[in-house]
Design a protein around this motif. Sequence first.
Motif, short mmCIF file in Angstrom:
data_model
loop_
_atom_site.label_atom_id
_atom_site.label_comp_id
_atom_site.label_asym_id
_atom_site.label_seq_id
_atom_site.Cartn_x
_atom_site.Cartn_y
_atom_site.Cartn_z
N VAL A 135 30.28 49.77 0.31
CA VAL A 135 29.06 50.25 1.05
C VAL A 135 27.90 49.43 0.24
O VAL A 135 26.88 48.94 1.16
CB VAL A 135 28.95 51.80 0.99
N GLY A 136 27.71 49.43 -0.96
CA GLY A 136 26.57 48.71 -1.53
C GLY A 136 26.54 47.39 -1.28
O GLY A 136 25.28 46.73 -1.13
N CYS A 137 27.56 46.80 -1.07
CA CYS A 137 27.50 45.10 -0.57
C CYS A 137 26.92 45.16 0.91
O CYS A 137 26.31 44.37 0.97
CB CYS A 137 29.13 44.66 -0.81
N LEU A 146 21.29 46.45 9.72
CA LEU A 146 22.05 47.69 9.88
C LEU A 146 21.31 48.67 10.76
O LEU A 146 20.49 49.13 10.66
CB LEU A 146 22.60 48.26 8.53
N CYS A 147 22.17 49.16 11.88
CA CYS A 147 21.79 50.05 12.85
C CYS A 147 22.47 51.30 12.29
O CYS A 147 23.69 51.63 12.24
CB CYS A 147 22.44 50.07 14.33
N PRO A 148 21.51 52.28 11.93
CA PRO A 148 22.03 53.63 11.19
C PRO A 148 22.62 54.74 12.34
O PRO A 148 22.30 54.36 13.45
CB PRO A 148 20.88 54.39 10.68
N GLN A 164 21.05 44.15 14.00
CA GLN A 164 22.02 43.43 14.58
C GLN A 164 23.87 43.92 14.18
O GLN A 164 24.52 43.51 14.75
CB GLN A 164 21.95 41.92 14.10
N VAL A 165 23.65 44.72 13.21
CA VAL A 165 25.16 45.17 12.91
C VAL A 165 25.33 46.77 13.15
O VAL A 165 24.59 47.49 12.70
CB VAL A 165 25.30 44.80 11.37
N GLU A 180 24.29 54.64 6.93
CA GLU A 180 24.59 53.28 7.66
C GLU A 180 25.79 53.18 8.42
O GLU A 180 26.02 52.17 8.99
CB GLU A 180 24.32 52.30 6.52
N LEU A 181 26.74 53.96 8.11
CA LEU A 181 28.01 53.79 8.55
C LEU A 181 28.43 54.77 9.61
O LEU A 181 27.82 55.84 9.87
CB LEU A 181 29.05 54.63 7.30
N TRP A 182 29.15 54.31 10.60
CA TRP A 182 29.44 55.12 11.78
C TRP A 182 31.05 55.56 11.80
O TRP A 182 31.81 54.83 11.15
CB TRP A 182 29.32 53.99 13.15
N PRO A 183 31.40 56.52 12.54
CA PRO A 183 32.81 56.90 12.44
C PRO A 183 33.68 55.70 12.97
O PRO A 183 33.15 54.91 13.62
CB PRO A 183 32.75 58.07 13.17
N GLY A 184 34.99 55.84 12.63
CA GLY A 184 35.70 54.86 13.06
C GLY A 184 35.89 54.72 14.66
O GLY A 184 35.75 55.75 15.27
#
Length: 288
Positions: A135-137, A146-148, A164-165, A180-184
């Motif tokens: 996640v740090g990378c 990144l789109c939160p 864009q991501v 920053e992460l979305w569920p699978g």
Amino acid sequence: MKLLEGLRGGSHDTMTYCLSRKSPISQARSRLLHLLGRLAPCITGPMVLKWSVTQALDVKQQLDEGVRYLDLRIAHMAGGSKRNLHFVHMIYTTALVEDTLTEISEWLESHPREVVILACRNFEGMTDELHEYLVGCIRNIFGDMLCPRGAIPTLRQLWARGQQVIVSYEDEASVGRHAELWPGIPYWWGDKVKSQALLHYLETMKSCGRPGGLFVAGINLTENVEYVLAHPSGSLEKMTLPNLPSLSAWVREQRPGPGSRCTNIIAGDFVGADTFVSDVIGLNLKLL
């Protein structure tokens, strides 16, 4: 256009073009396959490789082709360097995850109006520490691109924010810790050898109603032991290519939009071998 309503083309097992011939067999594979790998490595290794490769184009070529959903199966190889993460599909890639994410970032910098979905999955051999490292990378490499997590945006909203991501991440604990992460994203995997059986499965899934958010319809065929034994000189590519016309015909019949039987993301194998990606992109004209 909302990402939820538009159609996007994706590649299944995006990184298998660079699987390593010298790689050990994935720890997630069966004990029997590992035993065969030890007893007859000169036979087992090449056999596993030819049934593992799902893409011929590298990641930048896939993006140039129009692919906007990347299926990234991430793993830490047993006995490998502490922070070296690879991609995996039965065996491991030569490419490292950090290097590949950097390649994607560089491509996006030169294509500021393009939006990609990175589906980070599998996570074989990943500890909590390695998840935090990954996640740090992602944060360091993509930064403000990144789109939160939140309501699914429109393309115009993403363009206005310079985002864009979208990172789909199939580890609930990590998603809970990082905005920053979305569920699978659900992936409809038919696990079928024959195209007609796969298309029947996809139509059955459509009849059950679409998931609430983004989702993927996989038009990738899957070998089984019986098929492999019956085709000793075969490969996943040889199995897939003759079926592309029927799979592509189904793709061209799909409709984008919010309807219960509409499709959202369609992912396939050997994406540069026919007009699959351009067919998917063209379907969005039905929204006009």
